[in-house]
Design an enzyme around this catalytic site. Structure first.
Site, mmCIF file in Angstrom:
data_model
loop_
_atom_site.group_PDB
_atom_site.id
_atom_site.type_symbol
_atom_site.label_atom_id
_atom_site.label_comp_id
_atom_site.label_asym_id
_atom_site.label_seq_id
_atom_site.Cartn_x
_atom_site.Cartn_y
_atom_site.Cartn_z
ATOM 1 C CG HIS A 118 -0.187 0.067 2.537
ATOM 2 N ND1 HIS A 118 0.195 1.243 3.151
ATOM 3 C CD2 HIS A 118 0.243 -0.929 3.348
ATOM 4 C CE1 HIS A 118 0.800 0.985 4.285
ATOM 5 N NE2 HIS A 118 0.855 -0.329 4.425
ATOM 6 C CG ASP A 119 -0.549 4.270 1.109
ATOM 7 O OD1 ASP A 119 -1.353 4.980 0.489
ATOM 8 O OD2 ASP A 119 -0.868 3.584 2.093
ATOM 9 N N GLY A 136 5.000 -1.158 2.929
ATOM 10 C CA GLY A 136 4.184 0.021 2.713
ATOM 11 C C GLY A 136 4.971 1.312 2.617
#
Length: 267
Positions: A118-119, A136
């Site tokens: 994520h991200d 992440g």
């Protein structure tokens, strides 16, 4: 061509000349650009934004929910640029409230079983070799190549034109134009071959080498070495990119190679 054996939500936005093979799954909040190929068994979840002429191979999962306990179901996306190839069993998670999106650039090759969490922000022309794991909010600059089974700690940054050895464990930031390897992760040298292939002149490569001699081989702490580079090396985009990267690092910069014997940390 969209196979009758694929599931494609009627709300998905599918471009021209897109191929979706049997048993692929495409959710409703999805955009797929012209000329893209979706292989058998690939899963394209809500929030996926896939560019033109990409290839998503069988069993890849794009925009799956983040593997993050802080994720509460907020709206987010996973964006893939044009002409990127995603091989078998790759997982690219969508973003969280932290940034809202995960980005993989154009002309990338994400090889089998890699994971982009994520991200993350992955630049253009990046190669993630088989089994690379990005935690992440990792950032990877343009033209970087991460060797097979490289694992990157959350929030780490990897600069442009970096090359890492297979099996590297990255828990420090790696500035642009270098090769890195060993355990703990250490400066190995300038990425000469990669820079030549990308059109860097011999003079520019020599300049980059002079900068890193001061940073990694002078024995100075990094803050002092950066000041020395600024005072002794003429201004250039490459010099400024290196200095800005090191000075803005929050996780700290990787070690010089010869510091492995003493186990000393550099500031």
């Amino acid at each position: 061509m969209i196979s009758n054996l694929a599931y494609v939500n009627p709300q998905a936005k599918i471009g021209e000349n897109v191929t979706i093979e049997p048993f692929a799954f495409v959710d409703g909040d999805v955009e797929i650009g012209d000329g893209t190929w979706i292989g058998s068994g690939a899963v394209i979840r809500n929030g996926a934004r896939i560019g033109r002429d990409c290839k998503i191979h069988p069993t890849a999962v794009i925009a799956g929910e983040p593997q993050d306990l802080k994720f509460k179901g907020e709206y987010s996306t996973a964006v893939i640029g044009d002409r990127t190839v995603v091989r078998e069993c790759v997982t690219i998670s969508r973003g969280t409230a932290a940034k809202g999106t995960t980005i993989v650039g154009s002309d990338c090759l994400i090889m089998a079983c890699a994971h982009v969490a994520h991200d993350c922000v992955v630049g253009n022309h990046v190669i993630l070799v088989n089994g690379v794991l990005l935690a992440g909010e990792v950032e990877v600059g343009d033209w970087a190549i991460l060797g097979g089974q490289t694992a990157v700690h959350q929030f780490s940054r990897i600069g442009a034109h970096v090359m890492t050895g297979g099996g590297s464990l990255i828990n420090k930031d790696i500035p642009a134009f270098v090769k890195a390897g060993h355990l703990p992760i250490s400066f190995v040298g300038i990425n000469f071959i990669g820079l030549r292939r990308r059109g860097f002149t011999s003079e520019k490569i020599a300049e980059i080498q002079d900068i890193y001699r001061i940073i990694f081989q002078s024995g100075m702490i990094y803050s002092k070495a950066c000041d020395t580079v600024e005072q002794t090396i003429p201004q250039s985009p490459e010099r400024d990119e290196i200095l800005e990267f090191i000075r803005s690092s929050k996780r700290g910069i990787l070690k010089p190679y010869n510091s492995r014997k003493s186990g000393e940390e550099m500031d």
